[in-house]
Design a protein around this motif. Sequence first.
Motif, PDB file in Angstrom:
ATOM      1  N   PRO A 124       0.832  -1.199   0.000  1.00 35.55           N
ATOM      2  CA  PRO A 124       0.000   0.000   0.000  1.00 35.55           C
ATOM      3  C   PRO A 124       0.871   1.256   0.000  1.00 35.55           C
ATOM      4  CG  PRO A 124      -0.777  -1.572   1.631  1.00 35.55           C
ATOM      5  CD  PRO A 124       0.534  -2.085   1.119  1.00 35.55           C
ATOM      6  N   GLY A 125       0.453   2.233  -0.767  1.00 29.32           N
ATOM      7  CA  GLY A 125       1.179   3.499  -0.821  1.00 29.32           C
ATOM      8  C   GLY A 125       2.233   3.577  -1.910  1.00 29.32           C
ATOM      9  N   THR A 126       2.523   2.456  -2.572  1.00 28.88           N
ATOM     10  CA  THR A 126       3.475   2.491  -3.684  1.00 28.88           C
ATOM     11  C   THR A 126       2.884   3.358  -4.790  1.00 28.88           C
ATOM     12  OG1 THR A 126       4.189   0.229  -3.182  1.00 28.88           O
ATOM     13  CG2 THR A 126       4.774   1.118  -5.355  1.00 28.88           C
ATOM     14  N   SER A 127       3.682   4.240  -5.334  1.00 28.75           N
ATOM     15  CA  SER A 127       3.165   5.124  -6.382  1.00 28.75           C
ATOM     16  C   SER A 127       2.963   4.346  -7.682  1.00 28.75           C
ATOM     17  CB  SER A 127       4.112   6.295  -6.624  1.00 28.75           C
ATOM     18  OG  SER A 127       5.248   5.885  -7.359  1.00 28.75           O
ATOM     19  N   MET A 128       1.955   4.744  -8.416  1.00 25.92           N
ATOM     20  CA  MET A 128       1.698   4.121  -9.716  1.00 25.92           C
ATOM     21  C   MET A 128       2.907   4.331 -10.627  1.00 25.92           C
ATOM     22  SD  MET A 128      -1.182   2.661  -9.585  1.00 25.92           S
ATOM     23  CE  MET A 128      -1.189   2.461  -7.817  1.00 25.92           C
ATOM     24  N   LYS A 129       3.504   5.511 -10.548  1.00 26.37           N
ATOM     25  CA  LYS A 129       4.671   5.822 -11.381  1.00 26.37           C
ATOM     26  C   LYS A 129       5.793   4.816 -11.120  1.00 26.37           C
ATOM     27  CE  LYS A 129       8.004   9.417 -12.452  1.00 26.37           C
ATOM     28  NZ  LYS A 129       8.563  10.713 -12.107  1.00 26.37           N
ATOM     29  N   GLU A 130       6.054   4.525  -9.853  1.00 25.76           N
ATOM     30  CA  GLU A 130       7.114   3.584  -9.503  1.00 25.76           C
ATOM     31  C   GLU A 130       6.824   2.193 -10.065  1.00 25.76           C
ATOM     32  OE1 GLU A 130       8.865   1.384  -5.503  1.00 25.76           O
ATOM     33  OE2 GLU A 130       7.785   3.273  -5.270  1.00 25.76           O
ATOM     34  N   THR A 131       5.594   1.758  -9.938  1.00 27.23           N
ATOM     35  CA  THR A 131       5.210   0.433 -10.425  1.00 27.23           C
ATOM     36  C   THR A 131       5.309   0.357 -11.943  1.00 27.23           C
ATOM     37  OG1 THR A 131       3.705   0.273  -8.538  1.00 27.23           O
ATOM     38  CG2 THR A 131       3.419  -1.332 -10.303  1.00 27.23           C
ATOM     39  N   ILE A 132       4.813   1.375 -12.625  1.00 22.94           N
ATOM     40  CA  ILE A 132       4.852   1.413 -14.091  1.00 22.94           C
ATOM     41  C   ILE A 132       6.298   1.427 -14.587  1.00 22.94           C
ATOM     42  CG2 ILE A 132       4.358   2.891 -16.091  1.00 22.94           C
ATOM     43  CD1 ILE A 132       1.706   3.628 -14.491  1.00 22.94           C
ATOM     44  N   GLU A 133       7.139   2.236 -13.969  1.00 28.58           N
ATOM     45  CA  GLU A 133       8.553   2.283 -14.366  1.00 28.58           C
ATOM     46  C   GLU A 133       9.225   0.935 -14.147  1.00 28.58           C
ATOM     47  OE1 GLU A 133      10.345   5.600 -12.322  1.00 28.58           O
ATOM     48  OE2 GLU A 133       9.297   7.066 -13.588  1.00 28.58           O
TER      49      GLU A 133
END
Length: 143
Positions: A124-133
Amino acid sequence: MSADAERGHQQRTIRCLIAKVGLDGHDRGAHVISRAFRDAGFEVVYSGLHRSPDEIVQAAVQEDVDVLGLSILSGAHNTLVPKVIEGLEEYGAFEDTLILVGGIIPDEDRPKLKELGVAAVFGPGTSMKETIEFVRENAPRRD
């Protein structure tokens, strides 16, 4: 290969399966990541709720996905994730699939999941940007 063909080759759409394994009925996070992945240009298949490990393996193989994101909030990750990985291995799809786990995963369980072949665990709290990258940088490159 021409420059246009080379760009097309590099721009191949990343195919993802976002899956809810087991009896966990909380799917908001799976829907949020599915939408974020689509908005990022990934091709996304969502499994729906209450899928068995075998159903998820079958979907991953049939859809020929590059990325398998398992969403688990039930606490059964130490049982369900190994079953999914074993199934992918049986079909020869494990090596070609980036496996991600998202949800409530205790810190002490993360190393074992990674030893099994999970590329990353996103809580929880992981940014979408971080996951997508992460997906863009680590998804298998196929022709």
